[in-house]
Design a protein around this motif. Structure first.
Motif, PDB file in Angstrom:
ATOM      1  N   PHE A 119       0.837  -1.206   0.000  1.00 11.70           N
ATOM      2  CA  PHE A 119       0.000   0.000   0.000  1.00 11.70           C
ATOM      3  C   PHE A 119       0.872   1.256   0.000  1.00 11.70           C
ATOM      4  O   PHE A 119       0.643   2.183  -0.786  1.00 11.70           O
ATOM      5  N   LEU A 120       1.870   1.292   0.865  1.00 16.14           N
ATOM      6  CA  LEU A 120       2.742   2.465   0.933  1.00 16.14           C
ATOM      7  C   LEU A 120       3.506   2.665  -0.378  1.00 16.14           C
ATOM      8  O   LEU A 120       3.695   3.806  -0.823  1.00 16.14           O
ATOM      9  N   ALA A 121       3.914   1.577  -1.007  1.00 18.60           N
ATOM     10  CA  ALA A 121       4.597   1.672  -2.310  1.00 18.60           C
ATOM     11  C   ALA A 121       3.651   2.247  -3.370  1.00 18.60           C
ATOM     12  O   ALA A 121       4.060   3.076  -4.193  1.00 18.60           O
ATOM     13  N   HIS A 122       2.397   1.813  -3.341  1.00 19.00           N
ATOM     14  CA  HIS A 122       1.410   2.359  -4.283  1.00 19.00           C
ATOM     15  C   HIS A 122       1.213   3.858  -4.054  1.00 19.00           C
ATOM     16  O   HIS A 122       1.019   4.613  -5.018  1.00 19.00           O
ATOM     17  N   GLN A 123       1.255   4.294  -2.800  1.00 24.04           N
ATOM     18  CA  GLN A 123       1.084   5.724  -2.509  1.00 24.04           C
ATOM     19  C   GLN A 123       2.256   6.523  -3.056  1.00 24.04           C
ATOM     20  O   GLN A 123       2.071   7.606  -3.614  1.00 24.04           O
ATOM     21  N   THR A 124       3.459   5.980  -2.916  1.00 21.01           N
ATOM     22  CA  THR A 124       4.643   6.640  -3.465  1.00 21.01           C
ATOM     23  C   THR A 124       4.528   6.735  -4.985  1.00 21.01           C
ATOM     24  O   THR A 124       4.840   7.780  -5.578  1.00 21.01           O
ATOM     25  N   GLU A 125       4.056   5.661  -5.609  1.00 18.94           N
ATOM     26  CA  GLU A 125       3.848   5.656  -7.058  1.00 18.94           C
ATOM     27  C   GLU A 125       2.781   6.690  -7.455  1.00 18.94           C
ATOM     28  O   GLU A 125       2.951   7.416  -8.434  1.00 18.94           O
ATOM     29  N   LEU A 126       1.705   6.764  -6.679  1.00 21.17           N
ATOM     30  CA  LEU A 126       0.643   7.722  -6.979  1.00 21.17           C
ATOM     31  C   LEU A 126       1.158   9.162  -6.859  1.00 21.17           C
ATOM     32  O   LEU A 126       0.800  10.022  -7.662  1.00 21.17           O
ATOM     33  N   LEU A 127       2.001   9.420  -5.885  1.00 16.80           N
ATOM     34  CA  LEU A 127       2.580  10.768  -5.760  1.00 16.80           C
ATOM     35  C   LEU A 127       3.405  11.114  -7.001  1.00 16.80           C
ATOM     36  O   LEU A 127       3.338  12.244  -7.503  1.00 16.80           O
ATOM     37  N   ALA A 128       4.146  10.151  -7.529  1.00 18.76           N
ATOM     38  CA  ALA A 128       4.917  10.374  -8.753  1.00 18.76           C
ATOM     39  C   ALA A 128       3.978  10.612  -9.945  1.00 18.76           C
ATOM     40  O   ALA A 128       4.248  11.469 -10.800  1.00 18.76           O
ATOM     41  N   LEU A 129       2.882   9.858  -9.998  1.00 18.86           N
ATOM     42  CA  LEU A 129       1.899  10.056 -11.071  1.00 18.86           C
ATOM     43  C   LEU A 129       1.282  11.449 -10.980  1.00 18.86           C
ATOM     44  O   LEU A 129       1.050  12.098 -12.010  1.00 18.86           O
ATOM     45  N   LEU A 130       1.018  11.907  -9.779  1.00 17.24           N
ATOM     46  CA  LEU A 130       0.474  13.260  -9.603  1.00 17.24           C
ATOM     47  C   LEU A 130       1.470  14.312 -10.085  1.00 17.24           C
ATOM     48  O   LEU A 130       1.070  15.326 -10.671  1.00 17.24           O
ATOM     49  N   ASP A 131       2.752  14.067  -9.865  1.00 13.24           N
ATOM     50  CA  ASP A 131       3.764  14.987 -10.376  1.00 13.24           C
ATOM     51  C   ASP A 131       3.711  15.037 -11.901  1.00 13.24           C
ATOM     52  O   ASP A 131       3.795  16.113 -12.505  1.00 13.24           O
ATOM     53  N   CYS A 132       3.547  13.873 -12.533  1.00 12.63           N
ATOM     54  CA  CYS A 132       3.420  13.819 -13.997  1.00 12.63           C
ATOM     55  C   CYS A 132       2.139  14.508 -14.466  1.00 12.63           C
ATOM     56  O   CYS A 132       2.113  15.115 -15.542  1.00 12.63           O
ATOM     57  N   ALA A 133       1.092  14.409 -13.670  1.00 16.62           N
ATOM     58  CA  ALA A 133      -0.211  14.970 -14.044  1.00 16.62           C
ATOM     59  C   ALA A 133      -0.186  16.497 -14.130  1.00 16.62           C
ATOM     60  O   ALA A 133      -1.062  17.094 -14.753  1.00 16.62           O
ATOM     61  N   ARG A 134       0.812  17.122 -13.545  1.00 19.98           N
ATOM     62  CA  ARG A 134       0.930  18.584 -13.625  1.00 19.98           C
ATOM     63  C   ARG A 134       1.072  19.049 -15.080  1.00 19.98           C
ATOM     64  O   ARG A 134       0.736  20.184 -15.406  1.00 19.98           O
ATOM     65  N   GLN A 135       1.584  18.158 -15.936  1.00 21.51           N
ATOM     66  CA  GLN A 135       1.814  18.496 -17.343  1.00 21.51           C
ATOM     67  C   GLN A 135       0.806  17.815 -18.271  1.00 21.51           C
ATOM     68  O   GLN A 135       1.039  17.716 -19.462  1.00 21.51           O
ATOM     69  N   ALA A 136      -0.310  17.327 -17.720  1.00 26.11           N
ATOM     70  CA  ALA A 136      -1.279  16.560 -18.507  1.00 26.11           C
ATOM     71  C   ALA A 136      -2.566  17.344 -18.730  1.00 26.11           C
ATOM     72  O   ALA A 136      -2.882  18.274 -17.987  1.00 26.11           O
ATOM     73  N   ASN A 137      -3.289  16.905 -19.731  1.00 25.36           N
ATOM     74  CA  ASN A 137      -4.645  17.401 -19.950  1.00 25.36           C
ATOM     75  C   ASN A 137      -5.554  16.550 -19.065  1.00 25.36           C
ATOM     76  O   ASN A 137      -5.890  15.422 -19.412  1.00 25.36           O
ATOM     77  N   LEU A 138      -5.931  17.069 -17.921  1.00 20.41           N
ATOM     78  CA  LEU A 138      -6.709  16.308 -16.937  1.00 20.41           C
ATOM     79  C   LEU A 138      -8.105  15.962 -17.440  1.00 20.41           C
ATOM     80  O   LEU A 138      -8.734  15.032 -16.936  1.00 20.41           O
ATOM     81  N   GLY A 139      -8.586  16.667 -18.434  1.00 23.89           N
ATOM     82  CA  GLY A 139      -9.917  16.416 -18.968  1.00 23.89           C
ATOM     83  C   GLY A 139      -9.957  15.340 -20.044  1.00 23.89           C
ATOM     84  O   GLY A 139     -11.041  14.963 -20.491  1.00 23.89           O
ATOM     85  N   ARG A 140      -8.795  14.838 -20.454  1.00 25.59           N
ATOM     86  CA  ARG A 140      -8.764  13.831 -21.520  1.00 25.59           C
ATOM     87  C   ARG A 140      -9.272  12.496 -20.999  1.00 25.59           C
ATOM     88  O   ARG A 140      -8.789  11.983 -20.000  1.00 25.59           O
ATOM     89  N   LYS A 141     -10.268  11.938 -21.670  1.00 28.29           N
ATOM     90  CA  LYS A 141     -10.823  10.631 -21.299  1.00 28.29           C
ATOM     91  C   LYS A 141      -9.833   9.566 -21.745  1.00 28.29           C
ATOM     92  O   LYS A 141      -9.702   9.298 -22.933  1.00 28.29           O
ATOM     93  N   ALA A 142      -9.134   8.974 -20.782  1.00 27.81           N
ATOM     94  CA  ALA A 142      -8.046   8.072 -21.127  1.00 27.81           C
ATOM     95  C   ALA A 142      -7.955   6.845 -20.235  1.00 27.81           C
ATOM     96  O   ALA A 142      -7.126   5.990 -20.469  1.00 27.81           O
ATOM     97  N   VAL A 143      -8.807   6.736 -19.213  1.00 31.68           N
ATOM     98  CA  VAL A 143      -8.672   5.642 -18.254  1.00 31.68           C
ATOM     99  C   VAL A 143      -9.952   4.812 -18.242  1.00 31.68           C
ATOM    100  O   VAL A 143     -11.021   5.304 -17.877  1.00 31.68           O
ATOM    101  N   SER A 144      -9.823   3.556 -18.620  1.00 32.02           N
ATOM    102  CA  SER A 144     -10.967   2.645 -18.611  1.00 32.02           C
ATOM    103  C   SER A 144     -11.387   2.341 -17.178  1.00 32.02           C
ATOM    104  O   SER A 144     -10.537   2.134 -16.307  1.00 32.02           O
ATOM    105  N   VAL A 145     -12.685   2.304 -16.954  1.00 30.49           N
ATOM    106  CA  VAL A 145     -13.230   1.959 -15.641  1.00 30.49           C
ATOM    107  C   VAL A 145     -12.944   0.477 -15.389  1.00 30.49           C
ATOM    108  O   VAL A 145     -13.149  -0.359 -16.277  1.00 30.49           O
ATOM    109  N   GLU A 146     -12.479   0.150 -14.207  1.00 32.36           N
ATOM    110  CA  GLU A 146     -12.026  -1.210 -13.904  1.00 32.36           C
ATOM    111  C   GLU A 146     -13.090  -2.263 -14.170  1.00 32.36           C
ATOM    112  O   GLU A 146     -12.806  -3.300 -14.754  1.00 32.36           O
TER     113      GLU A 146
END
Length: 185
Positions: A119-146
């Motif tokens: 779980f803690l490793a996933h949180q660290t990964e999510l923080l890195a993804l959030l850093d990448c998201a600063r340069q993303a189009n947050l409105g782009r539909k790109a993630v399939s619902v599980e």
């Protein structure tokens, strides 16, 4: 809403989740982490394993979506209708019980402290993804619902959904923690 503020707020919320799990749950032994208040209730580790199962899917989906280059990310972000509905179902304030998919239900699993480390490793990964998201189009539909891959959420919808879902179950784990006998905790 301002995209930068949105990402910064999510980053703070994930840091808080990481700190809560590290401070409140990491010091507990396996017996306490597996304590269940009732037969149909989840233990602390079952709450975390449920989140791990979602993180294995959504972190990979987000990484793939965020790998797509964007010329200039929009400064504003707006939740979609599907995003708002999805997020509302998992918000911690929504006390209505939600039915969990069988493959995402860890009830009666044999779990150990490796779940907490994952779980803690996933949180660290999510923080890195959030850093990448600063340069993303947050409105782009790109993630399939599980649970229904034909539906897609925007990157921003997905990030909010993931964090709200984690907050919901960390609060649930916190309620289990409060029910531990004082002499055990």
């Amino acid at each position: 809403m301002n995209a930068s503020t949105f990402i910064r707020t999510l980053h703070q919320r994930v840091q808080h989740l990481h700190a809560t799990v590290s401070a409140d749950f990491a010091p507990l032994d396996a017996a306490l982490l597996n304590f269940k208040p009732g037969p149909d209730s989840w233990s602390i580790l079952e709450c975390l394993e449920h989140l791990n199962r979602y993180s294995r899917y959504y972190n990979a989906q987000l990484a793939q979506a965020l790998a797509q280059p964007v010329a200039a990310p929009p400064a504003e972000f707006k939740f979609s209708w599907l995003g708002r509905k999805s997020i509302e179902t998992v918000r911690p304030e929504n006390r209505k019980l939600q039915k969990t998919l069988a493959r995402m239900n860890p009830n009666q699993s044999r779990l150990d402290q490796a779940v907490l480390a994952e779980f803690l490793a996933h949180q660290t990964e999510l923080l890195a993804l959030l850093d990448c998201a600063r340069q993303a189009n947050l409105g782009r539909k790109a993630v399939s619902v599980e649970f229904f891959k034909l539906l897609k959420l925007s990157i921003g919808d997905t990030l909010e959904f993931v964090v709200a879902h984690q907050e919901r179950h960390i609060q649930q784990a916190g309620r289990v923690h409060q029910q531990l006998r004082p002499e055990l905790a």
